[in-house]
Design a protein around this motif. Structure first.
Motif, mmCIF file in Angstrom:
data_model
loop_
_atom_site.group_PDB
_atom_site.id
_atom_site.type_symbol
_atom_site.label_atom_id
_atom_site.label_comp_id
_atom_site.label_asym_id
_atom_site.label_seq_id
_atom_site.Cartn_x
_atom_site.Cartn_y
_atom_site.Cartn_z
ATOM 1 N N ARG A 8 0.833 -1.213 0.000
ATOM 2 C CA ARG A 8 0.000 0.000 0.000
ATOM 3 C C ARG A 8 0.864 1.257 0.000
ATOM 4 N NH1 ARG A 8 -3.063 -3.395 3.438
ATOM 5 N NH2 ARG A 8 -5.044 -3.843 2.416
ATOM 6 N N ARG A 9 1.915 1.249 0.800
ATOM 7 C CA ARG A 9 2.804 2.419 0.889
ATOM 8 C C ARG A 9 3.457 2.693 -0.459
ATOM 9 N NH1 ARG A 9 7.774 2.151 1.144
ATOM 10 N NH2 ARG A 9 7.886 0.041 1.970
ATOM 11 N N ASP A 12 0.714 3.856 -2.963
ATOM 12 C CA ASP A 12 0.244 5.217 -2.691
ATOM 13 C C ASP A 12 1.138 6.277 -3.319
ATOM 14 O OD1 ASP A 12 -2.011 4.416 -1.328
ATOM 15 O OD2 ASP A 12 -1.150 4.730 0.671
ATOM 16 N N TRP A 28 -4.578 -3.724 -6.727
ATOM 17 C CA TRP A 28 -4.201 -2.359 -7.061
ATOM 18 C C TRP A 28 -4.285 -2.152 -8.564
ATOM 19 C CZ3 TRP A 28 -2.617 -5.182 -3.088
ATOM 20 C CH2 TRP A 28 -2.675 -4.592 -1.815
#
Length: 131
Positions: A8-9, A12, A28
């Motif tokens: 996720r990091r 993002d 994603w």
């Protein structure tokens, strides 16, 4: 060990990225195109690979060419699964517990690049080249 929060990091920081909940887990997308996903032990996956996916966190990512996926499996068969499902080819799946953190970042970013439109790749490159 890499986690979904690490993914996720990384995601993002990629322009146009969106996370969605799918039947098999988190996935994603960039501008509607899938580039990374949490693997699920679907019945169509070979039994030995399905056992790995059922026992630990495995992530799949898009690659540019099938040859690239085969090379990764040959290079690190303890990290990369030789086969999963046929959908979304070319792709590679890997064991999150075994992947090198730097390689993990590269795999996710390159998967994004495979699916991202040119203008988003240029935007990303301009930001990262300026550093």
């Amino acid at each position: 060990m890499a986690t979904l929060d690490d993914l996720r990091r990384i995601a993002d920081a990629l322009p146009g990225c969106e996370e969605r909940a799918m039947t098999g887990g988190a996935a994603w997308f960039v501008r509607g195109k899938l580039f990374a996903w949490e693997c699920h032990p679907w019945p169509s996956i070979p039994e030995d690979m399905r056992a790995i996916i059922a026992a630990e966190l495995v992530v799949g990512v898009k690659v540019a060419e099938p040859l690239e996926a085969r090379a990764l499996v040959q290079m690190s068969p303890d990290v990369f699964l030789r086969e999963t499902t046929r959908w979304s080819e070319p792709k590679i799946a890997f064991r999150m517990a075994a992947v090198d953190p730097d390689h993990f970042n590269e795999l996710v970013t390159e998967a994004w690049r495979v699916q991202a439109p040119r203008y988003l790749r240029q935007e990303f490159d301009e930001v990262h080249t300026a550093r």
